[in-house]
Design a protein around this motif. Structure first.
Motif, PDB file in Angstrom:
ATOM      1  N   GLN A 171      14.182 -53.799 -21.460  1.00  0.00           N
ATOM      2  CA  GLN A 171      13.074 -53.217 -22.220  1.00  0.00           C
ATOM      3  C   GLN A 171      12.007 -52.646 -21.281  1.00  0.00           C
ATOM      4  O   GLN A 171      11.451 -51.580 -21.544  1.00  0.00           O
ATOM      5  CB  GLN A 171      12.455 -54.272 -23.154  1.00  0.00           C
ATOM      6  N   GLU A 172      11.727 -53.345 -20.192  1.00  0.00           N
ATOM      7  CA  GLU A 172      10.748 -52.848 -19.213  1.00  0.00           C
ATOM      8  C   GLU A 172      11.234 -51.559 -18.573  1.00  0.00           C
ATOM      9  O   GLU A 172      10.449 -50.627 -18.359  1.00  0.00           O
ATOM     10  CB  GLU A 172      10.497 -53.908 -18.139  1.00  0.00           C
ATOM     11  N   GLU A 173      12.529 -51.489 -18.262  1.00  0.00           N
ATOM     12  CA  GLU A 173      13.089 -50.280 -17.661  1.00  0.00           C
ATOM     13  C   GLU A 173      13.003 -49.104 -18.636  1.00  0.00           C
ATOM     14  O   GLU A 173      12.730 -47.978 -18.231  1.00  0.00           O
ATOM     15  CB  GLU A 173      14.539 -50.519 -17.238  1.00  0.00           C
ATOM     16  N   ARG A 174      13.230 -49.369 -19.903  1.00  0.00           N
ATOM     17  CA  ARG A 174      13.138 -48.302 -20.904  1.00  0.00           C
ATOM     18  C   ARG A 174      11.718 -47.751 -20.996  1.00  0.00           C
ATOM     19  O   ARG A 174      11.522 -46.557 -21.188  1.00  0.00           O
ATOM     20  CB  ARG A 174      13.560 -48.815 -22.283  1.00  0.00           C
ATOM     21  N   GLU A 175      10.726 -48.633 -20.865  1.00  0.00           N
ATOM     22  CA  GLU A 175       9.336 -48.194 -20.955  1.00  0.00           C
ATOM     23  C   GLU A 175       8.949 -47.323 -19.768  1.00  0.00           C
ATOM     24  O   GLU A 175       8.046 -46.493 -19.879  1.00  0.00           O
ATOM     25  CB  GLU A 175       8.411 -49.407 -21.041  1.00  0.00           C
ATOM     26  N   GLU A 232      10.902 -45.131 -18.326  1.00  0.00           N
ATOM     27  CA  GLU A 232      11.695 -43.899 -18.315  1.00  0.00           C
ATOM     28  C   GLU A 232      10.803 -42.675 -18.502  1.00  0.00           C
ATOM     29  O   GLU A 232       9.649 -42.766 -18.921  1.00  0.00           O
ATOM     30  CB  GLU A 232      12.719 -43.917 -19.453  1.00  0.00           C
ATOM     31  N   ASP A 233      11.389 -41.539 -18.242  1.00  0.00           N
ATOM     32  CA  ASP A 233      10.760 -40.254 -18.524  1.00  0.00           C
ATOM     33  C   ASP A 233      10.479 -40.184 -20.029  1.00  0.00           C
ATOM     34  O   ASP A 233      11.325 -40.579 -20.839  1.00  0.00           O
ATOM     35  CB  ASP A 233      11.724 -39.142 -18.097  1.00  0.00           C
ATOM     36  N   SER A 261      16.269 -41.555 -26.497  1.00  0.00           N
ATOM     37  CA  SER A 261      16.959 -42.835 -26.681  1.00  0.00           C
ATOM     38  C   SER A 261      16.429 -43.566 -27.910  1.00  0.00           C
ATOM     39  O   SER A 261      17.196 -44.208 -28.639  1.00  0.00           O
ATOM     40  CB  SER A 261      16.842 -43.707 -25.438  1.00  0.00           C
ATOM     41  N   MET A 262      15.124 -43.467 -28.175  1.00  0.00           N
ATOM     42  CA  MET A 262      14.566 -44.103 -29.366  1.00  0.00           C
ATOM     43  C   MET A 262      15.121 -43.459 -30.629  1.00  0.00           C
ATOM     44  O   MET A 262      15.462 -44.150 -31.596  1.00  0.00           O
ATOM     45  CB  MET A 262      13.045 -44.024 -29.348  1.00  0.00           C
TER      46      MET A 262
END
Length: 64
Positions: free
Chosen positions: A33-37, A39-40, A47-48
């Motif tokens: 989840q932290e990596e997704r936040e 992201e570009d 992705s969402m």
């Protein structure tokens, strides 16, 4: 005293890999989840949207 009846546990049902990871792999889930936040913003939006549409697809499959 009478013996108490045995309680049967209902099995946990996971409707997505995200739910499975959140339950069994909480550290990996948090890291993901932290990596997704981080992201570009454009990739994050894509992705969402993809995840949202996948959830809708699963709900429609359950109804049929």
């Amino acid at each position: 005293m009478a013996a108490s009846p045995t309680k049967q546990k209902t099995p946990k049902v996971f409707r997505s890999m995200s739910e499975f990871k959140k339950h069994y792999l909480p550290n990996a889930y948090e890291k993901e989840q932290e990596e997704r936040e981080n992201e570009d913003p454009e990739q994050l939006g894509e992705s969402m949207a993809r995840d949202f549409l996948e959830g809708i697809r699963r709900e429609l499959e359950k109804q049929t």
